[in-house]
Every structure is written in C-alpha cells, then in structure tokens.
Enzyme design. Structure first.
Site, PDB file in Angstrom:
ATOM      1  N   HIS A 180       9.053   1.152   3.073  1.00 43.02           N
ATOM      2  CA  HIS A 180      10.077   1.220   4.114  1.00 43.02           C
ATOM      3  C   HIS A 180      11.052   0.051   3.940  1.00 43.02           C
ATOM      4  O   HIS A 180      10.960  -0.693   2.951  1.00 43.02           O
ATOM      5  CB  HIS A 180       9.423   1.209   5.503  1.00 43.02           C
ATOM      6  CG  HIS A 180       8.406   0.108   5.666  1.00 43.02           C
ATOM      7  ND1 HIS A 180       8.732  -1.220   5.697  1.00 43.02           N
ATOM      8  CD2 HIS A 180       7.050   0.161   5.782  1.00 43.02           C
ATOM      9  CE1 HIS A 180       7.644  -1.955   5.850  1.00 43.02           C
ATOM     10  NE2 HIS A 180       6.592  -1.130   5.882  1.00 43.02           N
ATOM     11  N   GLN A 181      11.948  -0.112   4.911  1.00 46.17           N
ATOM     12  CA  GLN A 181      13.004  -1.136   4.790  1.00 46.17           C
ATOM     13  C   GLN A 181      12.434  -2.556   4.694  1.00 46.17           C
ATOM     14  O   GLN A 181      13.045  -3.437   4.095  1.00 46.17           O
ATOM     15  CB  GLN A 181      13.976  -1.035   5.968  1.00 46.17           C
ATOM     16  CG  GLN A 181      14.845   0.213   5.927  1.00 46.17           C
ATOM     17  CD  GLN A 181      15.473   0.428   4.547  1.00 46.17           C
ATOM     18  OE1 GLN A 181      16.135  -0.454   4.019  1.00 46.17           O
ATOM     19  NE2 GLN A 181      15.240   1.586   3.958  1.00 46.17           N
ATOM     20  N   HIS A 218       9.682  -3.392   3.081  1.00 45.57           N
ATOM     21  CA  HIS A 218       9.344  -3.568   1.667  1.00 45.57           C
ATOM     22  C   HIS A 218      10.617  -3.777   0.840  1.00 45.57           C
ATOM     23  O   HIS A 218      10.672  -4.597  -0.064  1.00 45.57           O
ATOM     24  CB  HIS A 218       8.602  -2.335   1.127  1.00 45.57           C
ATOM     25  CG  HIS A 218       7.250  -2.130   1.752  1.00 45.57           C
ATOM     26  ND1 HIS A 218       6.909  -0.979   2.407  1.00 45.57           N
ATOM     27  CD2 HIS A 218       6.163  -2.932   1.791  1.00 45.57           C
ATOM     28  CE1 HIS A 218       5.656  -1.076   2.841  1.00 45.57           C
ATOM     29  NE2 HIS A 218       5.179  -2.248   2.484  1.00 45.57           N
ATOM     30  N   ASP A 234       3.229  -9.162   9.102  1.00 44.18           N
ATOM     31  CA  ASP A 234       1.772  -9.316   9.117  1.00 44.18           C
ATOM     32  C   ASP A 234       1.480 -10.810   9.039  1.00 44.18           C
ATOM     33  O   ASP A 234       0.996 -11.327   8.018  1.00 44.18           O
ATOM     34  CB  ASP A 234       1.155  -8.572   7.936  1.00 44.18           C
ATOM     35  CG  ASP A 234       1.428  -7.083   8.026  1.00 44.18           C
ATOM     36  OD1 ASP A 234       1.101  -6.499   9.066  1.00 44.18           O
ATOM     37  OD2 ASP A 234       2.006  -6.511   7.076  1.00 44.18           O
ATOM     38  N   MET A 249       0.844  -1.197   0.000  1.00 39.59           N
ATOM     39  CA  MET A 249       0.000   0.000   0.000  1.00 39.59           C
ATOM     40  C   MET A 249       0.881   1.250   0.000  1.00 39.59           C
ATOM     41  O   MET A 249       0.430   2.342   0.360  1.00 39.59           O
ATOM     42  CB  MET A 249      -0.932  -0.021   1.212  1.00 39.59           C
ATOM     43  CG  MET A 249      -1.870  -1.236   1.178  1.00 39.59           C
ATOM     44  SD  MET A 249      -3.411  -0.976   2.059  1.00 39.59           S
ATOM     45  CE  MET A 249      -2.809  -0.686   3.699  1.00 39.59           C
ATOM     46  N   GLY A 250       2.137   1.073  -0.396  1.00 39.44           N
ATOM     47  CA  GLY A 250       3.021   2.227  -0.523  1.00 39.44           C
ATOM     48  C   GLY A 250       3.560   2.699   0.812  1.00 39.44           C
ATOM     49  O   GLY A 250       3.565   1.950   1.787  1.00 39.44           O
TER      50      GLY A 250
HETATM   51  O1  PAF Z   1       0.206  -5.768   3.604  1.00 39.29           O
HETATM   52  C1  PAF Z   1      -0.250  -4.887   2.848  1.00 39.29           C
HETATM   53  O2  PAF Z   1       0.403  -3.875   2.566  1.00 39.29           O
HETATM   54  C2  PAF Z   1      -1.654  -5.022   2.305  1.00 39.29           C
HETATM   55  O3  PAF Z   1      -2.501  -5.637   3.222  1.00 39.29           O
HETATM   56  C3  PAF Z   1      -1.718  -5.737   0.954  1.00 39.29           C
HETATM   57  C4  PAF Z   1      -1.244  -7.178   1.052  1.00 39.29           C
HETATM   58  C5  PAF Z   1      -0.882  -4.983  -0.058  1.00 39.29           C
HETATM   59  C6  PAF Z   1      -3.161  -5.760   0.442  1.00 39.29           C
HETATM   60  O4  PAF Z   1      -3.656  -4.480   0.276  1.00 39.29           O
END
Ligand code: PAF
Length: 531
Positions: A35-36, A38, A159, A31-32
């Site tokens: 950060h590190q 990602h 998550d 979802m943009g």
């Molecule tokens: O973890 C996330 O950023 C969101 O839940 C995802 C998997 C991109 C779905 O919108």
C-alpha cells in the site's frame, strides 16, 4: 519504468548481491499486499546516501507464519503478487525477493533457532495481546537480514513497537546495518495505511475512522494541558465505545521503553488497537509538551559547531551555540576592564546581563550582549584565549545555564557544548557525544593551522596539548566534560562532515520519530536530505 529483478532463491540473491558491491543495499521487508505506506518506504529507500551514492533497493514479500498466533489471520492474510509487482516497479525497486517457506526456514519451523526480544519491550501494547508475535517478527527479520545482508533496513513508524524492538535486536546482536523508521502514511479518510484495511466493509471503514478521531481528540486534550494518562485513555475508550469499536488496548507509554507512564511528561506515546469486523487495526499519536531538544557534547576539536549548525538547519530546529554565549560574556568582561580570573568581580556583571542569540533556522546566528552586536568580535584571538577561564567560574556557569534552560523551555533546539546533556538539558530527547581520537583531532588542528598560514607544531606536540586539554576539561570541578549515560557516542575519525551529519540525523530519528516531529526534510517527500 525500471525492470524489477525477481529473486526467489538464495543462489539468485547471492548473485544479485555480487553485481554491484560498491553500491549500498537498502532493504524493505514486507508481507505484501503493498500500500502507500510501503510505497513511501521504497521511495525513501532509493534516496542517495551521504556522499551521493545511490543505493540498490531490495523489497521482500514473505507472509511469515511465525508471527501469527492461533486463530489469527495467517490463512486469509491478503496476497496480491501482481499488484505488488506493479507497485514495486513504479516505486523504482531494483529487486523483489519472494522467498519460499523452505528458503526462510530450511530446517522447518519446529526446530528453528528463535530470536526473542527483551520481555520488557513486549510486555505492553501489541506484545501483550499477541503473545509470541514479536518473537516471530524478530526471528524472520534476523533470518532475512542474514540472507540479504543490507546496509540499511527501512521500517514504518506505524508499527512503532515493532520498530523499537527491531532496533534493539539489531543493536543487541551487533548487526552491521542501520535501521531507519519512516513516517506513517494515512489514507484520505485519516486511517493509517495498512494491508488489513482490505478486510473492511464500507460500513466498517466508516466506523474505523473513529480510531484516529479518538486519538486526535485525546492529543488535543494533551495539548490543552491534560497530562494524566488515565484521563487520556478514558477519553479514547469512550470515543471508541460510541463508534462500536472494541478496544484491544489503549495505553500511554514511554516511546522507547514501551512501559506505561502515569503522566505524559515531555514525550510519550498514546497507542490503541481495535477490532473492527474481522480486522484488528492499530494507530498511535506521539504526545509532546514541547518541540524536541538535541544535546551535542564533546571535546574540543571534534568538529561540533559545523555539524550542529547543519543538523539544526536540516531538522528545522534552532541552533543554540552555548560557546558563543560564553564568548560574548568574555568579550563583555574585557570591555568592562574586569579581571577574567576574578569571579567576584565578574559576578555583578551577571546581574542585568542582556545576552541574546538571534537568527533562525538558517544556522547563522547574531550574538548581542547588552545591545552590542558582537557576532564577529567573539571570534577574536583575545576572546578565544580567555573564554575557558571565564567559563570555568561557578557563577558564570550558573547564570548562563539558567538562561539556556529558559531558552529551552519551549524546546526546538540543537544545543552544543560540554555539559548540555548532563547539566543544561538532562531531559533532551536526543543526546550525542561527538568525539574523535586525539590523533585525529591533532591531524585536523595541524591542517587548520596550515590552511590559515600559521606555523604547524609537530603532531606529537599537538597530541600532547589536546590530551592535556581533555584531561583538564573532564576533571575540572565546574561543569566537567561528561558523556551523559543516555548519550550515543559518535566517533568522527575517518568520516566526512556529511557522514557525521547523517549519523547524527540517524540518532535523532531513532529518538524522535517523524510521526512526532516531521521536520522540514521529512515533510518534503521526494526531497533528498543529503543533497
Ligand atoms: O511489518 C511487517 O510487514 C512484518 O512484521 C515484517 C517486518 C515484514 C516481518 O514479517
């Protein structure tokens, strides 16, 4: 720095997909406000796959309204396209997909087909306090997967509930892709990297640290022997309270079923969510009473030994070759001049048996029996011809199973055999049944005989022998070859050894997260597990 292709429409996505159909496509949905955490997913996504092919990496940024509840932070969720583009480029992403709401939900949100994960997976943790959240996540991810059609989906273990749920959704819908979880990334102050950290003021950030500290302290309590969940939960809650963090939940659950457990057992998840200022933060610790155990069972000729040894090496676990133990005993039975068919004569040999497997993570094993190094001798034709007779005696089975269980008490093993997941280590974290069709095993056997200069019987004859061996192995009274109910079946037909090892590693990682057991490969970020 690589130029990142910007994609905003379905048509552009389709064109981009068609450019290199030969290269695997790895997908990181976000979802943009990158950060590190990602960044580490993106770096992982670009690692070559088994066989050395390098994938194309697609990153999506889409703030999905469906997964925010009323009163949650959809409107103010951080959006930072410029910084996201820069991080994507630096991480070596091939394409950045920025779909509009209409691209993702063309018929609008109201009339949408929704994907609803199994209620038992959403009844606790974030699912309980955010009703509808995981329906929103599953719906958007399925929609994104349908558009992108990747070979691999990468998600963060931070998550954890989301990862477990999406694995289940992918499995239940039979979507043709693999799901990879990657270790949580922490900032220098110990907080798990999260887009929502941006909301915190300096003072709040100082207090938010107590979340990780509380979980660490409870984990230490667990390591010191406290296995009652309510005590661990109370310890976390007290620590959060003294930092003025309001707990949304603190729970100890089974890491896969996501239901609360009263005692932590060999493997559980301690997870918490807190409100700190305007932010809701989550974090977790895996509680393990011992290092993981992997059980690999399967019929003769499925290629278990080679891949098990390599897997153990890759995961930093000890390779327990139970076959070598039966072989060593067979050698000793012969050495002592005892009739291998006579269980009563063998039984006394089991009394003071000193049978050891030495050696370590490099996979090479030294086999000692009563002080004799028999590592080479147990591979002789004589031992090979007699081992199944000796191994079929109930007293032999019992003695060696007891020893194997004792070896597994501290965990940290990959054990291979016929009844590892059912009889020896029924509580193994990861169970695999490795098999191949009779035709494939016959083909491999023929090749092996040919390479070793032996005469090769007709394939039909080899197939009949293998089928008969399977029948005997699975119907014998003592320790029959059985697939454990909770074992994943891996059929190795048409796969290279490297691909089989990669499949086993995937299964392991689906069961034992990197957050719980980094292993030597995951610990060395940037190293290629398949090199
Ligand atoms: O973890 C996330 O950023 C969101 O839940 C995802 C998997 C991109 C779905 O919108």
């Amino acid at each position: 720095m690589k130029r990142v292709r910007l994609i905003t429409s379905r048509a552009e996505l389709l064109l981009w997909r068609r450019e290199h159909p030969e290269r695997p496509l790895h997908f990181v949905p976000t979802m943009g406000a990158l950060h590190q955490g990602h960044r580490s997913l993106l770096v992982r996504a670009s690692r070559p796959v088994a066989g050395g092919r390098s994938p194309r990496v697609l990153l999506s940024v889409f703030v999905n309204p469906l997964q925010f509840g009323p009163g949650e932070d959809f409107d103010r969720y951080p959006r930072d396209p410029t910084a996201d583009g820069a991080l994507a480029a630096a991480a070596g992403v091939d394409a950045l997909f920025l779909p509009s709401l209409a691209t993702i939900y063309p018929g609008g949100e109201a009339a949408l087909t929704r994907v609803s994960p199994p209620p038992q997976l959403t009844a606790h943790l974030c699912g309980r306090s955010r009703p509808g959240h995981f329906d929103g996540v599953a719906t958007v991810v399925c929609r994104l997967l349908a558009l992108v059609r990747p070979d691999r989906l990468l998600l963060g273990e931070k998550d954890w509930q989301q990862l477990v749920i999406l694995r289940q959704v992918v499995a239940d819908l039979g979507l043709p892709l693999s799901v990879h979880g990657c270790a949580s990334v922490r900032e220098s102050d110990g907080l798990a990297a999260s887009s929502r950290l941006r909301y915190l003021s300096g003072e709040e950030r100082g207090r938010a640290r107590a979340l990780g500290e509380a979980l660490d302290a409870a984990q230490a309590l667990g390591q010191a022997g406290e296995d009652r969940s309510h005590q661990l939960i109370a310890a976390v809650a007290a620590r959060l309270g003294s930092a003025a963090l309001s707990a949304d939940y603190v729970e100890v659950v089974d890491p896969h079923r996501l239901v609360p457990v009263e005692r932590t057992g060999s493997f559980s998840l301690l997870a918490a969510a807190v409100h700190c200022g305007a932010s809701r933060l989550i974090d977790h610790r895996f509680l393990m009473s011992r290092a993981p155990i992997v059980a690999i069972d399967g019929p003769a000729g499925a290629g278990k030994s080679t891949v098990t040894r390599a897997l153990a090496h890759r995961l930093g676990l000890l390779y327990l070759d139970t076959g070598a133990m039966y072989r060593a005993l067979t050698w000793w039975v012969r050495e002592q001049g005892v009739d291998p068919t006579d269980a009563a004569a063998i039984a006394p040999l089991l009394q003071d048996l000193d049978l050891r497997l030495l050696g370590g993570v490099d996979g090479e094993q030294q086999v000692l029996i009563n002080g004799h190094d028999v590592s080479a001798a147990i591979r002789s034709l004589e031992v090979t011809g007699l081992v199944s007779t000796v191994a079929a005696h109930a007293c032999v089975r019992e003695a060696l199973t007891t020893q194997q269980r004792a070896m597994g008490q501290r965990g940290g093993l990959v054990a291979e055999g016929r009844d590892i997941g059912t009889a020896v280590f029924p509580d193994a974290e990861c169970k695999v049944f490795l098999t191949a069709t009779v035709a494939e095993r016959a083909r491999r056997r023929a090749l092996d005989l040919e390479q070793r200069g032996f005469p090769v019987p007709p394939l039909a004859e080899l197939e009949a022998t293998i089928a008969e061996r399977d029948r005997l192995d699975s119907t014998r009274e003592v320790a029959p070859l059985l697939q454990a109910e909770d074992a994943a079946e891996v059929i190795t037909d048409g796969l290279t050894i490297e691909q089989v090892i990669a499949a086993l590693e995937d299964h392991f990682r689906a069961r034992v997260p990197e957050d719980a057991w980094p292993g030597p490969v995951a610990a060395g970020e940037g190293s290629d597990p398949l090199a």
